[in-house]
Design a protein around this motif. Structure first.
Motif, PDB file in Angstrom:
ATOM      1  N   GLY A 126      43.726  61.904  39.353  1.00  0.00           N
ATOM      2  CA  GLY A 126      42.562  61.140  38.961  1.00  0.00           C
ATOM      3  C   GLY A 126      41.819  60.597  40.163  1.00  0.00           C
ATOM      4  O   GLY A 126      41.995  61.045  41.299  1.00  0.00           O
ATOM      5  N   GLY A 127      41.000  59.580  39.930  1.00  0.00           N
ATOM      6  CA  GLY A 127      40.189  59.010  40.994  1.00  0.00           C
ATOM      7  C   GLY A 127      40.261  57.495  41.016  1.00  0.00           C
ATOM      8  O   GLY A 127      41.197  56.894  40.486  1.00  0.00           O
ATOM      9  N   SER A 128      39.251  56.884  41.622  1.00  0.00           N
ATOM     10  CA  SER A 128      39.250  55.439  41.772  1.00  0.00           C
ATOM     11  C   SER A 128      38.982  54.721  40.451  1.00  0.00           C
ATOM     12  O   SER A 128      39.401  53.586  40.252  1.00  0.00           O
ATOM     13  CB  SER A 128      38.204  55.032  42.813  1.00  0.00           C
ATOM     14  N   PHE A 184      36.325  47.116  40.479  1.00  0.00           N
ATOM     15  CA  PHE A 184      35.240  47.236  41.441  1.00  0.00           C
ATOM     16  C   PHE A 184      35.837  47.787  42.718  1.00  0.00           C
ATOM     17  O   PHE A 184      37.034  48.113  42.765  1.00  0.00           O
ATOM     18  CB  PHE A 184      34.514  45.897  41.665  1.00  0.00           C
ATOM     19  N   SER A 185      35.050  47.920  43.761  1.00  0.00           N
ATOM     20  CA  SER A 185      35.467  48.623  44.973  1.00  0.00           C
ATOM     21  C   SER A 185      36.797  48.100  45.520  1.00  0.00           C
ATOM     22  O   SER A 185      36.913  46.926  45.889  1.00  0.00           O
ATOM     23  CB  SER A 185      34.391  48.476  46.052  1.00  0.00           C
ATOM     24  N   GLY A 186      37.785  48.982  45.553  1.00  0.00           N
ATOM     25  CA  GLY A 186      39.072  48.646  46.146  1.00  0.00           C
ATOM     26  C   GLY A 186      40.021  47.874  45.254  1.00  0.00           C
ATOM     27  O   GLY A 186      41.155  47.612  45.651  1.00  0.00           O
ATOM     28  N   VAL A 187      39.616  47.495  44.045  1.00  0.00           N
ATOM     29  CA  VAL A 187      40.470  46.694  43.168  1.00  0.00           C
ATOM     30  C   VAL A 187      40.556  47.364  41.794  1.00  0.00           C
ATOM     31  O   VAL A 187      39.530  47.763  41.234  1.00  0.00           O
ATOM     32  CB  VAL A 187      39.939  45.255  43.015  1.00  0.00           C
ATOM     33  N   ALA A 188      41.767  47.482  41.268  1.00  0.00           N
ATOM     34  CA  ALA A 188      41.966  48.112  39.965  1.00  0.00           C
ATOM     35  C   ALA A 188      42.989  47.334  39.155  1.00  0.00           C
ATOM     36  O   ALA A 188      43.866  46.655  39.713  1.00  0.00           O
ATOM     37  CB  ALA A 188      42.427  49.555  40.144  1.00  0.00           C
ATOM     38  N   GLY A 234      52.155  44.471  34.333  1.00  0.00           N
ATOM     39  CA  GLY A 234      50.712  44.584  34.526  1.00  0.00           C
ATOM     40  C   GLY A 234      50.280  43.743  35.697  1.00  0.00           C
ATOM     41  O   GLY A 234      50.903  42.725  36.015  1.00  0.00           O
ATOM     42  N   GLY A 235      49.214  44.173  36.369  1.00  0.00           N
ATOM     43  CA  GLY A 235      48.744  43.420  37.524  1.00  0.00           C
ATOM     44  C   GLY A 235      47.529  44.061  38.165  1.00  0.00           C
ATOM     45  O   GLY A 235      46.726  44.710  37.492  1.00  0.00           O
ATOM     46  N   LEU A 236      47.433  43.919  39.476  1.00  0.00           N
ATOM     47  CA  LEU A 236      46.297  44.420  40.224  1.00  0.00           C
ATOM     48  C   LEU A 236      46.745  45.373  41.323  1.00  0.00           C
ATOM     49  O   LEU A 236      47.842  45.224  41.886  1.00  0.00           O
ATOM     50  CB  LEU A 236      45.504  43.275  40.855  1.00  0.00           C
ATOM     51  N   ARG A 237      45.891  46.349  41.621  1.00  0.00           N
ATOM     52  CA  ARG A 237      46.124  47.269  42.735  1.00  0.00           C
ATOM     53  C   ARG A 237      44.958  47.160  43.695  1.00  0.00           C
ATOM     54  O   ARG A 237      43.791  47.206  43.300  1.00  0.00           O
ATOM     55  CB  ARG A 237      46.262  48.700  42.255  1.00  0.00           C
ATOM     56  N   PHE A 238      45.299  47.022  44.980  1.00  0.00           N
ATOM     57  CA  PHE A 238      44.294  46.935  46.029  1.00  0.00           C
ATOM     58  C   PHE A 238      44.364  48.215  46.861  1.00  0.00           C
ATOM     59  O   PHE A 238      45.443  48.601  47.319  1.00  0.00           O
ATOM     60  CB  PHE A 238      44.524  45.709  46.900  1.00  0.00           C
TER      61      PHE A 238
END
Length: 240
Positions: A126-128, A184-188, A234-238
């Motif tokens: 996949g992608g960003s 958004f940019s750099g954060v998922a 669950g959380g965030l990816r940088f």
């Protein structure tokens, strides 16, 4: 003329380097927390089988750092922590098998703690915006077994057994998957499913045995235990 040639060479070099520039993030950091289940407890919930497993539900947290030298293949490192409750059924099984206690009753039971650090290959698709990652891991884990107290009957006597907590460490194996949705940019936003499997022996576990009419006796035993936990977090990816 020389200056023009140098300028032309410089522009060509820029074009070539731009053509080979990376179009993906080389580093990602995944921070998440959520639900933890023992592997056997999960099997019980899914298949309705009861096997006397000692670990139950709990909480888990983890950090997953990845480096991708290529767009799809990379190297992942995961540090995870679990705290799981101790199921009475598993303690009763130990009391019956270890000491021959009839109708054991669990008076008190602490929780399990597992801390592991693992590393291994990872694959991403996949992608960003939307993506899926999978990883296979191997490493090291420290397991803190629970303290528990059991009472019951042994022959014609009442018996009380207090089993102390003990720390053990051994090789650990794991696997995991991550689904991310770019914010958004750099954060998922991420949802992880990770498993850890450890087979270890708790050496010199102290058991204080108190039988009616007799002085207390302390016995030291080795207990082999397979510890398997599954985290859904669950959380965030940088990414950068």
């Amino acid at each position: 003329m020389i200056r023009s040639g140098f300028l032309g060479f410089f522009l060509v070099a820029i074009c070539i380097s731009t053509g080979f520039a990376q179009d993906y993030d080389r580093f990602t950091l995944n921070i998440a927390a959520g639900k933890s289940l023992s592997v056997r407890e999960l099997a019980t919930k899914v298949f309705g089988e009861t096997r006397g497993e000692i670990a139950g539900d709990g909480i888990g947290a983890q950090f997953v750092a990845c480096y991708y030298p290529t767009k799809r293949l990379g190297l992942a490192a995961r540090v995870s922590y679990n705290k799981n409750e101790t199921r009475e059924e598993g303690i009763q099984k130990i009391a019956s098998n270890q000491y021959g206690i009839l109708n054991p009753v669990v008076v008190e039971a602490k929780e399990w703690d597992v801390l592991s650090a693992m590393i291994g290959p990872t694959l991403r698709l996949g992608g960003s915006r939307l993506g899926l990652e999978g990883r296979l891991l191997v490493g090291y884990a420290k397991v803190n077994s629970p303290m528990f107290v059991t009472t019951g009957a042994f022959q014609n006597y009442n018996i009380n057994v207090e089993t102390s907590s003990q720390m053990a460490s051994d090789l650990a194996y794991g696997a995991g998957a991550t689904f991310h949705i770019g914010l958004f940019s750099g954060v998922a936003l991420v949802v992880n499913a990770d498993a850890s499997l450890i087979s270890t022996t708790f050496k010199g576990v102290n058991n204080k045995v108190t039988t009616t009419g007799f002085p207390p006796v302390t016995q030291s035993v080795d207990i082999q235990q397979n510890v398997g936990v599954v985290n859904v977090t669950g959380g965030l990816r940088f990414a950068f």
